[in-house]
Structure formats: C-alpha cells, structure tokens
Design an enzyme around this catalytic site. Structure first.
Site, PDB file in Angstrom:
ATOM      1  N   LYS A 109     -36.665 -28.987  30.935  1.00  0.00           N
ATOM      2  CA  LYS A 109     -35.353 -29.431  30.457  1.00  0.00           C
ATOM      3  C   LYS A 109     -34.356 -28.275  30.474  1.00  0.00           C
ATOM      4  O   LYS A 109     -34.743 -27.111  30.620  1.00  0.00           O
ATOM      5  CB  LYS A 109     -35.471 -30.001  29.045  1.00  0.00           C
ATOM      6  CG  LYS A 109     -35.928 -28.994  28.001  1.00  0.00           C
ATOM      7  CD  LYS A 109     -36.090 -29.646  26.634  1.00  0.00           C
ATOM      8  CE  LYS A 109     -36.550 -28.619  25.596  1.00  0.00           C
ATOM      9  NZ  LYS A 109     -36.690 -29.216  24.254  1.00  0.00           N
ATOM     10  N   ARG A 142     -37.349 -35.024  13.172  1.00  0.00           N
ATOM     11  CA  ARG A 142     -36.237 -35.208  14.117  1.00  0.00           C
ATOM     12  C   ARG A 142     -36.318 -36.625  14.681  1.00  0.00           C
ATOM     13  O   ARG A 142     -35.625 -37.515  14.238  1.00  0.00           O
ATOM     14  CB  ARG A 142     -36.309 -34.167  15.241  1.00  0.00           C
ATOM     15  CG  ARG A 142     -36.132 -32.726  14.791  1.00  0.00           C
ATOM     16  CD  ARG A 142     -35.890 -31.782  15.957  1.00  0.00           C
ATOM     17  NE  ARG A 142     -36.853 -31.941  17.048  1.00  0.00           N
ATOM     18  CZ  ARG A 142     -36.993 -31.091  18.054  1.00  0.00           C
ATOM     19  NH1 ARG A 142     -36.226 -30.006  18.124  1.00  0.00           N
ATOM     20  NH2 ARG A 142     -37.883 -31.307  19.002  1.00  0.00           N
ATOM     21  N   TYR A 185      -9.804  -6.503  23.516  1.00  0.00           N
ATOM     22  CA  TYR A 185      -9.022  -7.311  22.586  1.00  0.00           C
ATOM     23  C   TYR A 185      -9.180  -6.845  21.144  1.00  0.00           C
ATOM     24  O   TYR A 185     -10.267  -6.456  20.715  1.00  0.00           O
ATOM     25  CB  TYR A 185      -9.452  -8.784  22.681  1.00  0.00           C
ATOM     26  CG  TYR A 185      -9.042  -9.465  23.958  1.00  0.00           C
ATOM     27  CD1 TYR A 185      -7.722  -9.484  24.367  1.00  0.00           C
ATOM     28  CD2 TYR A 185      -9.999 -10.111  24.748  1.00  0.00           C
ATOM     29  CE1 TYR A 185      -7.349 -10.130  25.533  1.00  0.00           C
ATOM     30  CE2 TYR A 185      -9.635 -10.753  25.915  1.00  0.00           C
ATOM     31  CZ  TYR A 185      -8.310 -10.755  26.311  1.00  0.00           C
ATOM     32  OH  TYR A 185      -7.937 -11.394  27.477  1.00  0.00           O
ATOM     33  N   MET A 243     -14.143 -13.326  27.903  1.00  0.00           N
ATOM     34  CA  MET A 243     -14.625 -14.528  28.575  1.00  0.00           C
ATOM     35  C   MET A 243     -15.365 -14.203  29.865  1.00  0.00           C
ATOM     36  O   MET A 243     -16.427 -14.774  30.151  1.00  0.00           O
ATOM     37  CB  MET A 243     -13.465 -15.481  28.870  1.00  0.00           C
ATOM     38  CG  MET A 243     -13.916 -16.799  29.478  1.00  0.00           C
ATOM     39  SD  MET A 243     -12.564 -17.952  29.800  1.00  0.00           S
ATOM     40  CE  MET A 243     -12.074 -18.369  28.128  1.00  0.00           C
TER      41      MET A 243
END
Length: 369
Positions: free
Chosen positions: A38, A136, A264, A313
């Site tokens: 998966k 779950r 940043y 990013m």
C-alpha cells in the site's frame, strides 16, 4: 563519488529480496506470505516492488485502496490482492479487477453481498476483519452470529481469510495485551470456522509479530515495513536493509559572514563565517519542516551537514563548513551513511512517516537485484 544529476529515490530490489528472504526464514515453509504494498509500496514504487515480490514467490498482496489494486492488475500482477479499506462505491470495480475486499462491518458485508449477487458471482473471495483490541476496523465478538447468518445466506461469496491486526507487537511492555489479542483472535476465528464447511486462511502477524510472536503465524503472515528494511526493533534492524536511498545534489554554495541570516524568518544566524549549500529538495518532496533548524542533517562526501534555517517547499540549506564539496556534488538525505530511522528520530517522528511521505515528483530509480 559519482556526480548526481537530480533528486532521486533509488529503490534497491536486491535489498528487497534480502528482506523478503529474511522474513520468510522466520516462518514455517507451509505458512503463506502476504506482502503489503500500500501507499506506493511504502513510498517507493508499488509496481516494481510487487513485480519483484511476485518473482520471489509471495503468496498474496495487500493494498489499502481499490485504485492501488487496479494499478497492480494493469501492470501484470496476478497473485491475489486484498484491499484493506474498500469503499462501497468501488465494490463493482473490485469484482471487475479480481480484487478481494476486507469486509469489516455488517454494512460492508451486506453491501458486498448485494454487489456480488447483482454481478452473478459465486464463491467470490472476501476477507473478514476481526477487532481484537486495535479498535479501528473489524467485527466485534458479539457480532459473529449475525456475520455467520449473512455469510450462510448467500452463495455469492466465500471467506478467503479471517484476520486481525496487532496493536503493539513491537513493544515487549505490551506483551500481555498482545497475547490477549492473539487468544481472542483464535477464539473468534474458530467460532466462525466451526460454522463453515471449508477452512479460510488465518493471519494476525505483522512484521513485529513475525519476529516476536512466530507461534502466532497461523496459516499466513502479513508484512509491510519489514520488507522495506525496518524491523521496529534495534536488535532486528541490522538484519534488514532499507530499500530506499534518497539522494540529491548541491545546487549552489555561498559563504556568509558572521551575523548574516539564512532562509525564511531569518531563523539561522551565523556565529562565524559559514559555508552554506542549497539543495533542491523540500517539504513538497516529503522532507518536512520538522527536520529544520539543525535538528537533522544530510551527508555530503561522507560528512554530516546539518540543516540550517527552515525547510522550504523546494529547497533546504545545509551547513557544509569544513566539508570538501562543490556545486553538483551528491547529497545523501537518507540511506547509506544515514539510516532513515536515525533521520526520522531526529525530527521526532517514525520511519513509516518519513518513507511514505516522499512525493511522486521525486524521480524513482530502480536498482535491479
């Protein structure tokens, strides 16, 4: 060291084969093996991984969603594929592509019977998920009579397997809970099997279950993270080999003076003359902001270079002061000298989150066995 050309995730099929054989060696030869592929095979490449595992002799595959199973079928995978979390709207697609659904509630069971009867199926293979404590998905023990009534009311389906999921098989402090789960699973599975005239496959062990509770292998084990090189146990990890190595390059190097800032919000301030390398990978690629501000680093020509400033990013800056390197040189994000578990721990997370988070825009390079 050969010069890298871009950010690339190398997927080593030789390491995959090694891990598969190691895990196989922990179970009896007659126990079946389900390979979990998966989430793009845990962030790698589901098609390449599944094709290799089919070649190696895996008995079953497991995916999370229907579209993952369809992709494998469209690329030639023929072994049975369990869909762990199917949705009602995809039940007819499941049948169309010969996938096998996990039915975990009376509602899913009823809906699948309806779809199977509509398409005139007989003995279509399905899997029943039992809730033994993870809480779950899955049937609780009091529901079993209703489940049996539904199963025995139709000829459209046949139970291929009965399974459950261990909650803490890697944690020895939770041994009593795990043993309790196994015992409850055994009781629930036998309760179902006593009312069938055939014998489904039984499986509860995940990777840590295979390692720590081999007597609970029943007739199949279901492994995911171990195939990709992680044993959830520092005593086991040395016997496994990470399949993925994430590499990138140095785009630019600059020297900044004492007092200058980087990135940043100016969160890194140089305390002395500092050599900074910029690399083309960032949180849009899966290396998240949690690794910034010198919490973690990467390897350049065999030497550790801490991340400085915030992760951007598409870009990360690393401190290469004192490291002999040049623009275009290769940078190892994880793999090789930096085990992914070490990088994940530096960011306060786990290997699963790190490796499954590598985005699809990162080029995959398949390394044959």
């Amino acid at each position: 060291m050969p010069e890298a050309k871009e950010t690339v995730l190398e997927i080593d099929l030789g390491n995959l084969a090694h891990n598969y054989r190691f895990l196989r060696s922990k179970i009896d030869p007659d126990v079946k093996f389900m390979s979990v592929v998966k989430a793009h095979a845990y962030g790698s490449d589901s098609v390449a991984i599944a094709q290799k595992l089919e070649e190696l002799g895996t008995d079953y595959f497991a995916v999370a969603y229907v579209e993952e199973g369809i992709r494998l079928r469209e690329n030639g995978i023929t072994k049975p594929i369990l869909v762990l979390h199917p949705q009602f709207t995809h039940f007819e697609e499941i049948i169309e592509h010969c996938l096998e659904p996990n039915l975990y509630s009376q509602k899913t069971l009823r809906h699948f019977i309806e779809a199977a009867e509509k398409l005139k199926q007989k003995n279509y293979p399905v899997h029943l998920k039992l809730n033994t404590g993870l809480n779950r998905l899955g049937f609780d023990q009091p529901e079993i009579p209703e489940v049996l009534e539904l199963i025995n009311s139709t000829e459209s389906l046949k139970v291929a397997s009965i399974f459950s999921h261990l909650a803490a098989s890697e944690d020895w402090q939770e041994r009593d809970f795990t043993v309790g789960q196994i015992d409850l699973y055994r009781k629930m599975a036998w309760q179902i099997m006593e009312n069938l005239d055939y014998e489904p496959i039984l499986h509860i062990c995940n990777t840590s279950g295979v390692i720590n509770y081999p007597k609970a292998a029943f007739s199949m084990v279901r492994t995911g993270i171990g195939l990709y090189g992680y044993g959830n146990d520092k005593t086991v990890d040395p016997y496994l080999k990470p399949v993925g190595t994430l590499k990138t390059i140095i785009s630019q190097i600059r020297t900044i003076q004492k007092g200058a800032t980087v990135g940043y919000n100016r969160v890194f301030k140089a305390e002395e003359e500092t050599r900074i390398a910029t690399i083309p990978v960032g949180h849009a690629d899966g290396i998240n902001r949690i690794y910034g501000k010198q919490k973690a680093g990467m390897y350049v020509n065999g030497q550790f270079a801490p991340i400085v400033g915030n992760v951007c990013m598409d870009i990360i800056m690393i401190n290469v002061t004192g490291i002999d390197c040049a623009e275009g040189d290769e940078v190892i994000v994880f793999g090789g000298p930096q085990h992914p578990v070490k990088l994940a721990e530096a960011g306060g997370t786990i290997s699963y989150e790190l490796i499954t988070g590598i985005q699809r825009r990162v080029t995959r390079k398949i390394i044959p066995e």
